[in-house]
Enzyme design. Structure first.
Site, PDB file in Angstrom:
ATOM      1  N   ASP A  37     -12.195   1.003   4.300  1.00  0.00           N
ATOM      2  CA  ASP A  37     -10.763   1.130   4.000  1.00  0.00           C
ATOM      3  C   ASP A  37     -10.534   2.036   2.784  1.00  0.00           C
ATOM      4  OD1 ASP A  37     -11.844  -0.738   2.251  1.00  0.00           O
ATOM      5  OD2 ASP A  37      -9.991  -1.906   2.130  1.00  0.00           O
ATOM      6  N   HIS A  78       0.835  -1.213   0.000  1.00  0.00           N
ATOM      7  CA  HIS A  78       0.000   0.000   0.000  1.00  0.00           C
ATOM      8  C   HIS A  78       0.867   1.261   0.000  1.00  0.00           C
ATOM      9  CE1 HIS A  78      -3.552  -2.392   0.553  1.00  0.00           C
ATOM     10  NE2 HIS A  78      -3.027  -2.962   1.609  1.00  0.00           N
TER      11      HIS A  78
END
Ligand SMILES: NC(=O)c1ccc[n+]([C@@H]2O[C@H](COP(=O)([O-])OP(=O)(O)OC[C@H]3O[C@@H](n4cnc5c(N)ncnc54)[C@H](O)[C@@H]3O)[C@@H](O)[C@H]2O)c1
Length: 370
Positions: free
Chosen positions: A270, A96
């Site tokens: 998220d 990420h």
């Protein structure tokens, strides 16, 4: 190859990068696996189970990182782990990188080969290492929603399945992808009345066929969403627009019209969440109430069921671990297009375009570096 499996240190992370089954396969293939003491404990895998299939248990993270050619993890390294980075290290994990400038810089400075689970892409164009976590979160969302509907947990005291003579609970699922489909399976299995909303009419057609008309499908628009949310006992948010923040499909005004004691599980939290009143929560403080509606918005839901989640994740990641171990990173990247898609950093270069654009850095295609 020497493969290292450190214990996860990110807050509330309970999964582990390789299970005893993976260690056995790697050991049988002639590789050496270093597992940090208690790395699998929170996923219910003991040191003894790892040792029994050939792992060497190492007392501290430092020696796992220092002695491994490839480190296999679950979450992106936290700052205390950056100092383990070094040249020639291969790191296979969720990364990420887009919002993580410091982590990106650390990987580039130390010329780490960073291969990110979330960008590995198969021939069908899907993201095979993300799918299992969406499956877990989708199924879990109904289990959790059902528990929050109990009076004791702040809900309106509705049993999703109803009983003979009493209608079932009403579940509204927004988004009919992996999360939504898995949520629908469980909600239908519990006997609830299920309405699923998606923008993609072809997806609604598929779902209508898959579930043989047992769920109600609705085209996504503000009017339909408002009506479905107002009627629902449980709303599950599972929309995704790849690469973008989730759209706020259930507005604050809609939430205020929902039944008191209804429950929202915003799985898409998220990506910012698709419910306007949602904000990210953690496993230690998972829920809050707005306008009498219970909200559950945990960003890493699969960590609630780490044994299942670790098995599901490693089922998907392990074939790539094996390929990387067998061929070595460079040959594996050349040989396997899915692995190549996963490479975010290589030899000091940023090789994933979206991350480079997001951070205003130079992008170098991985193929030009091999
Ligand atoms: N909280 C967690 O722990 C957790 C775990 C796994 C996944 N997720 C998140 O859940 C979300 C869904 O993941 P997924 O794998 O199911 O994605 P997916 O791509 O499989 O499905 C998304 C669906 O949303 C639909 N959609 C897009 N815009 C819409 C709109 N305006 N109205 C209705 N539907 C719309 C798409 O057509 C698609 O069917 C993602 O944000 C993902 O990151 C969260």
């Amino acid at each position: 190859m020497i493969i290292g499996v450190p214990k996860e240190v990110k807050d509330h992370e309970t999964r582990v990068g390789i299970t005893p089954a993976g260690v056995k396969a790697l050991s049988d293939a002639g590789h050496k696996v270093l597992v940090e003491h208690n790395a699998g404990a929170l996923s219910s895998f003991t040191d003894d189970e790892y040792q029994a299939v050939g792992a060497e248990i190492v007392g501290d993270a430092f020696n796992v990182w220092r002695n491994a050619d490839m480190v296999v993890k679950v979450k992106e390294p936290v700052p205390t782990e950056y100092y383990h980075f070094r040249e020639n290290l291969v790191l296979f994990t969720f990364l990420h990188l887009a919002p993580m400038r410091d982590l990106t810089q650390g990987l580039l400075d130390k010329k780490v080969t960073g291969i990110a689970y979330e960008t590995v892409k198969d021939r069908a164009g899907t993201l095979p290492l993300l799918t299992p976590m969406s499956e877990v979160a989708g199924r879990l969302s109904v289990q959790i929603g059902a528990a929050y509907l109990e009076k004791e947990h702040g809900g309106r005291g509705v049993l999703l399945g109803g009983v003979p003579g009493v209608p079932p609970g009403n579940v509204c699922i927004i988004g009919g992808g992996i999360v939504g489909t898995n949520a629908a399976k469980i909600a239908l299995g519990m006997g609830a009345k299920v309405t699923l909303v998606d923008l993609n009419l072809n997806r609604l057609r598929e779902l209508d066929d898959i579930f043989s008309g047992r769920l109600y499908t609705l085209a996504s628009n503000a009017y339909n969403i408002e009506r479905a949310a107002i009627e629902a006992d449980l709303v599950i948010g599972g929309v995704l627009i790849p690469g973008a923040a989730a759209p706020k499909l259930v507005t604050k005004a809609m939430v205020s019209k929902m039944k008191k004691g209804a429950v929202i599980v915003d799985v898409a939290i998220d990506q910012g969440g698709c419910i306007e009143t949602a904000h990210p929560t953690t496993h230690s403080d998972p829920s809050f109430v707005v306008d009498g509606v219970v909200h559950y918005c945990v960003t890493n839901m699969p960590a609630a069921v780490p044994n299942t989640s670790t098995l599901a994740l490693t089922n998907a990641t392990f074939p790539y671990v094996m390929t990387l171990a067998r061929l070595g990173a460079k040959a594996a990247i050349k040989d396997n297009a899915a692995v190549a898609e996963g490479v975010n950093t290589y030899d000091g270069h940023l090789t994933y375009k979206a991350v480079a654009e997001g951070q205003g850095r130079d992008f170098t295609p991985i193929q030009s570096l091999l």
